[in-house]
Design a protein around this motif. Structure first.
Motif, short mmCIF file in Angstrom:
data_model
loop_
_atom_site.label_atom_id
_atom_site.label_comp_id
_atom_site.label_asym_id
_atom_site.label_seq_id
_atom_site.Cartn_x
_atom_site.Cartn_y
_atom_site.Cartn_z
N MET A 1 -14.28 12.17 5.46
CA MET A 1 -13.86 11.67 6.74
C MET A 1 -12.36 11.93 6.90
SD MET A 1 -13.99 7.67 8.12
CE MET A 1 -15.72 7.54 7.84
N LYS A 2 -11.94 12.28 8.10
CA LYS A 2 -10.52 12.47 8.40
C LYS A 2 -9.93 11.14 8.83
CE LYS A 2 -10.19 17.27 9.75
NZ LYS A 2 -9.78 18.21 10.79
N ILE A 3 -8.83 10.78 8.17
CA ILE A 3 -8.12 9.54 8.46
C ILE A 3 -6.73 9.91 8.94
CG2 ILE A 3 -7.30 7.34 7.54
CD1 ILE A 3 -10.42 7.76 7.45
N PHE A 15 -3.03 2.46 2.30
CA PHE A 15 -4.27 2.98 2.86
C PHE A 15 -4.36 4.49 2.61
CE2 PHE A 15 -4.86 -1.00 4.89
CZ PHE A 15 -6.12 -1.05 5.45
N ALA A 16 -3.27 5.21 2.83
CA ALA A 16 -3.27 6.67 2.62
C ALA A 16 -3.60 7.00 1.18
CB ALA A 16 -1.90 7.25 3.00
N HIS A 17 -2.96 6.32 0.25
CA HIS A 17 -3.19 6.57 -1.17
C HIS A 17 -4.64 6.29 -1.55
CE1 HIS A 17 -2.25 6.86 -5.41
NE2 HIS A 17 -2.87 5.71 -5.59
N ALA A 133 0.92 -4.03 -2.72
CA ALA A 133 0.07 -3.09 -2.01
C ALA A 133 0.13 -1.69 -2.60
CB ALA A 133 0.46 -3.03 -0.53
N LEU A 134 1.22 -1.35 -3.24
CA LEU A 134 1.38 -0.01 -3.78
C LEU A 134 0.86 0.11 -5.22
CD1 LEU A 134 4.93 0.78 -2.40
CD2 LEU A 134 2.73 1.50 -1.49
N VAL A 135 0.39 -0.98 -5.79
CA VAL A 135 -0.08 -0.99 -7.17
C VAL A 135 -1.60 -0.93 -7.18
CG1 VAL A 135 -0.16 -2.34 -9.30
CG2 VAL A 135 1.91 -2.33 -7.91
N SER A 136 -2.16 -0.03 -7.97
CA SER A 136 -3.61 0.07 -8.08
C SER A 136 -4.15 -1.12 -8.88
CB SER A 136 -3.99 1.38 -8.78
OG SER A 136 -5.37 1.45 -8.93
N LYS A 137 -5.23 -1.70 -8.39
CA LYS A 137 -5.83 -2.87 -9.04
C LYS A 137 -7.31 -2.62 -9.27
CE LYS A 137 -2.67 -6.25 -7.43
NZ LYS A 137 -2.51 -7.66 -7.30
N LEU A 162 -13.26 0.47 4.73
CA LEU A 162 -12.52 -0.40 3.81
C LEU A 162 -13.18 -0.47 2.44
CD1 LEU A 162 -11.57 -3.34 6.23
CD2 LEU A 162 -10.04 -1.57 5.30
N GLU A 163 -14.51 -0.47 2.41
CA GLU A 163 -15.22 -0.49 1.13
C GLU A 163 -14.94 0.77 0.33
OE1 GLU A 163 -19.29 -1.29 2.21
OE2 GLU A 163 -18.85 -3.41 2.60
N THR A 164 -14.81 1.93 0.99
CA THR A 164 -14.50 3.16 0.27
C THR A 164 -13.10 3.11 -0.33
OG1 THR A 164 -13.59 4.47 2.12
CG2 THR A 164 -16.00 4.54 1.80
N LEU A 165 -12.25 2.24 0.22
CA LEU A 165 -10.88 2.08 -0.28
C LEU A 165 -10.79 0.98 -1.34
CD1 LEU A 165 -8.77 2.37 2.99
CD2 LEU A 165 -9.72 4.18 1.55
N ASN A 166 -11.93 0.44 -1.72
CA ASN A 166 -12.02 -0.65 -2.70
C ASN A 166 -11.43 -1.96 -2.18
OD1 ASN A 166 -13.07 -1.54 -5.15
ND2 ASN A 166 -11.06 -1.42 -6.13
#
Length: 177
Positions: A1-3, A15-17, A133-137, A162-166
């Motif tokens: 999908m294009k975001i 969100f981009a990351h 927000a910038l830290v992966s969890k 949103l689910e695809t973004l965890n």
């Protein structure tokens, strides 16, 4: 999908990351200039491109973060947004109960909705502190992102995205009625 991402902030870059990591094609534009984003975009990988605002606005989902004072000018310069799903992210909340009891006046999202009457504007309410927000969890509970909007199909698409973004997406419709 294009975001498409229009505007750079902690949340839009998170969100981009996340979207790039999930395999989405991410098109980032910053109305104030993309030169400052080159290094960040390169670190996010090959799924991320810096583009014009018009290119970002042609994506399937557009994530919008524009300072309130620039909204009218920036939105006036967008192509036709009829039928587009636009996630408006300038909606931080700290306490859900106090937020729901004090919603009044014209928010920046109300302004976006008025300026894009034919788009499906979905408010994204972020409860993530900017440095977090910038830290992966990946190994912790999925962060909750609250959202609200009028169009059921657009809200469903946002929930899936949103689910695809965890993220765990929570529709505020049930809380606000």
């Amino acid at each position: 999908m294009k975001i498409g991402i229009i505007g750079a902030g902690f949340i839009t870059m998170d969100f981009a990351h996340r979207a790039a990591e999930s395999g989405h094609e991410v098109l980032i534009s910053n109305p104030r200039g993309t030169n400052t984003l080159k290094e960040i975009a390169q670190k996010m990988g090959r799924n991320v491109k810096l583009v014009s605002t018009h290119e970002a606005a042609n994506a399937e989902i557009i994530i919008l973060f524009i300072p309130r004072e620039d909204l009218k000018t920036s939105i006036d310069n967008l192509p036709d947004m009829s039928g587009k799903t636009v996630l408006h992210t300038n909606n931080p909340i700290i306490n859900l109960q106090s937020f729901l009891s004090t919603v009044s006046g014209q928010s920046s999202c109300d302004i976006v909705t008025c300026l894009l009457p034919d788009a499906h504007v979905i408010k994204i309410f972020n409860t993530i502190e900017p440095p977090v927000a910038l830290v992966s969890k990946k190994h912790q509970e999925r962060p909750r992102i609250f959202y609200a909007g009028e169009n059921r199909k657009a809200k469903n698409n946002v929930k899936v995205f949103l689910e695809t973004l965890n993220f765990s997406g929570v529709d505020l419709a049930g809380f606000m009625n």
